[in-house]
Design an enzyme around this catalytic site. Structure first.
Site, PDB file in Angstrom:
ATOM      1  N   GLY A  89       0.840  -1.190   0.000  1.00 25.73           N
ATOM      2  CA  GLY A  89       0.000   0.000   0.000  1.00 25.73           C
ATOM      3  C   GLY A  89       0.875   1.239   0.000  1.00 25.73           C
ATOM      4  O   GLY A  89       2.007   1.211   0.495  1.00 25.73           O
ATOM      5  N   GLN A 125       2.642   9.880   1.367  1.00 27.86           N
ATOM      6  CA  GLN A 125       3.988   9.317   1.463  1.00 27.86           C
ATOM      7  C   GLN A 125       4.884   9.752   0.310  1.00 27.86           C
ATOM      8  O   GLN A 125       6.102   9.643   0.409  1.00 27.86           O
ATOM      9  CB  GLN A 125       3.932   7.794   1.507  1.00 27.86           C
ATOM     10  CG  GLN A 125       3.321   7.244   2.780  1.00 27.86           C
ATOM     11  CD  GLN A 125       3.231   5.746   2.719  1.00 27.86           C
ATOM     12  OE1 GLN A 125       2.248   5.192   2.224  1.00 27.86           O
ATOM     13  NE2 GLN A 125       4.262   5.072   3.210  1.00 27.86           N
ATOM     14  N   CYS A 158       6.222  -0.278   7.253  1.00 33.43           N
ATOM     15  CA  CYS A 158       5.821   0.888   6.480  1.00 33.43           C
ATOM     16  C   CYS A 158       6.977   1.348   5.597  1.00 33.43           C
ATOM     17  O   CYS A 158       8.125   1.396   6.052  1.00 33.43           O
ATOM     18  CB  CYS A 158       5.403   2.005   7.437  1.00 33.43           C
ATOM     19  SG  CYS A 158       4.859   3.508   6.616  1.00 33.43           S
ATOM     20  N   LEU A 159       6.660   1.704   4.355  1.00 40.02           N
ATOM     21  CA  LEU A 159       7.688   2.195   3.449  1.00 40.02           C
ATOM     22  C   LEU A 159       8.291   3.514   3.942  1.00 40.02           C
ATOM     23  O   LEU A 159       9.420   3.837   3.585  1.00 40.02           O
ATOM     24  CB  LEU A 159       7.111   2.367   2.038  1.00 40.02           C
ATOM     25  CG  LEU A 159       6.582   1.079   1.390  1.00 40.02           C
ATOM     26  CD1 LEU A 159       5.966   1.381   0.029  1.00 40.02           C
ATOM     27  CD2 LEU A 159       7.678   0.037   1.276  1.00 40.02           C
ATOM     28  N   HIS A 194      -4.196   1.338   7.629  1.00 34.90           N
ATOM     29  CA  HIS A 194      -2.827   1.859   7.730  1.00 34.90           C
ATOM     30  C   HIS A 194      -2.639   3.031   6.760  1.00 34.90           C
ATOM     31  O   HIS A 194      -2.134   4.092   7.139  1.00 34.90           O
ATOM     32  CB  HIS A 194      -1.839   0.726   7.422  1.00 34.90           C
ATOM     33  CG  HIS A 194      -0.409   1.138   7.388  1.00 34.90           C
ATOM     34  ND1 HIS A 194       0.484   0.779   8.380  1.00 34.90           N
ATOM     35  CD2 HIS A 194       0.312   1.870   6.496  1.00 34.90           C
ATOM     36  CE1 HIS A 194       1.683   1.278   8.085  1.00 34.90           C
ATOM     37  NE2 HIS A 194       1.589   1.931   6.946  1.00 34.90           N
ATOM     38  N   GLU A 195      -3.053   2.842   5.509  1.00 35.13           N
ATOM     39  CA  GLU A 195      -2.880   3.903   4.501  1.00 35.13           C
ATOM     40  C   GLU A 195      -3.776   5.099   4.806  1.00 35.13           C
ATOM     41  O   GLU A 195      -3.380   6.252   4.593  1.00 35.13           O
ATOM     42  CB  GLU A 195      -3.147   3.364   3.093  1.00 35.13           C
ATOM     43  CG  GLU A 195      -2.211   2.243   2.660  1.00 35.13           C
ATOM     44  CD  GLU A 195      -0.733   2.516   2.846  1.00 35.13           C
ATOM     45  OE1 GLU A 195      -0.304   3.683   2.731  1.00 35.13           O
ATOM     46  OE2 GLU A 195       0.009   1.564   3.142  1.00 35.13           O
ATOM     47  N   HIS A 242      -2.155   7.430   7.130  1.00 37.61           N
ATOM     48  CA  HIS A 242      -1.224   8.351   6.453  1.00 37.61           C
ATOM     49  C   HIS A 242      -1.954   9.600   5.962  1.00 37.61           C
ATOM     50  O   HIS A 242      -1.429  10.712   6.055  1.00 37.61           O
ATOM     51  CB  HIS A 242      -0.548   7.679   5.254  1.00 37.61           C
ATOM     52  CG  HIS A 242       0.610   6.816   5.624  1.00 37.61           C
ATOM     53  ND1 HIS A 242       1.761   7.304   6.197  1.00 37.61           N
ATOM     54  CD2 HIS A 242       0.801   5.482   5.487  1.00 37.61           C
ATOM     55  CE1 HIS A 242       2.613   6.314   6.400  1.00 37.61           C
ATOM     56  NE2 HIS A 242       2.047   5.193   5.979  1.00 37.61           N
TER      57      HIS A 242
END
Length: 170
Positions: free
Chosen positions: A49, A54, A94-95, A136-137, A140
């Site tokens: 994701g 991000q 997480c990225l 999660h996304e 963000h």
């Protein structure tokens, strides 16, 4: 397509609350290209994701693909969770917080309303990994990171570990 730079914690831009996407923008070539670039960036990272926040685009949309084969791309524009049920603990990464994983408790099942890639209204019931990924996304998009669910001490340890990693790479 192009790879986009992913913001990393503690970059303050990750704390920006994203603005709603203007529906008229969804069909533009520029917006569609941005979606393609986000998918390429997510797949190559590799991740499941990626929220627009991000990649320093502070609008409410994200791309997701939790399939093993990476052949089920999903776009969520202006997503809203309208129902939540149950609870599950999932080890998240997480990225934007590379190399860090922690247990986070989230709803096990959700119903999310959103616009799809073509700007059409959709409603999706999701559970398990897909539900976790969407939540999660969406965090963000609200300027929240999964490490915010950790104690202040653990969060500080994460910050120091990432700073050390960056120093070693420099």
């Amino acid at each position: 397509m192009a790879m986009l730079p992913i913001l990393e914690f503690p970059d303050p831009r990750l704390r920006t609350k994203a603005a709603e996407v203007d529906v008229a923008e969804v069909g533009t070539a520029a917006f569609q290209q941005l979606l393609d670039d986000m998918f390429q960036t997510m797949y190559e990272a590799p991740g499941i994701g990626l929220a627009a926040s991000q990649v320093d685009v502070h609008q409410r949309f994200m791309v997701v693909d939790v399939s093993e084969e990476k052949n089920t791309p999903m776009v969520f524009i202006n997503p809203q969770v309208v129902e939540k049920s149950g609870g599950q603990v999932y080890q998240e990464g997480c990225l934007s917080v590379p190399g860090i994983f922690a247990d986070v408790t989230r709803a096990d099942a959700i119903v999310v309303r959103y616009l799809d890639r073509q700007g059409q209204p959709q409603e999706l019931a999701a559970d398990s990994l897909l539900a976790v990924c969407i939540q999660h996304e969406m965090d963000h998009l609200d300027g929240k990171l999964f490490i915010d669910y950790l104690s202040p001490l653990k969060r500080e340890m994460v910050r120091k570990k990432l700073a050390k990693q960056r120093k070693q790479m420099a």
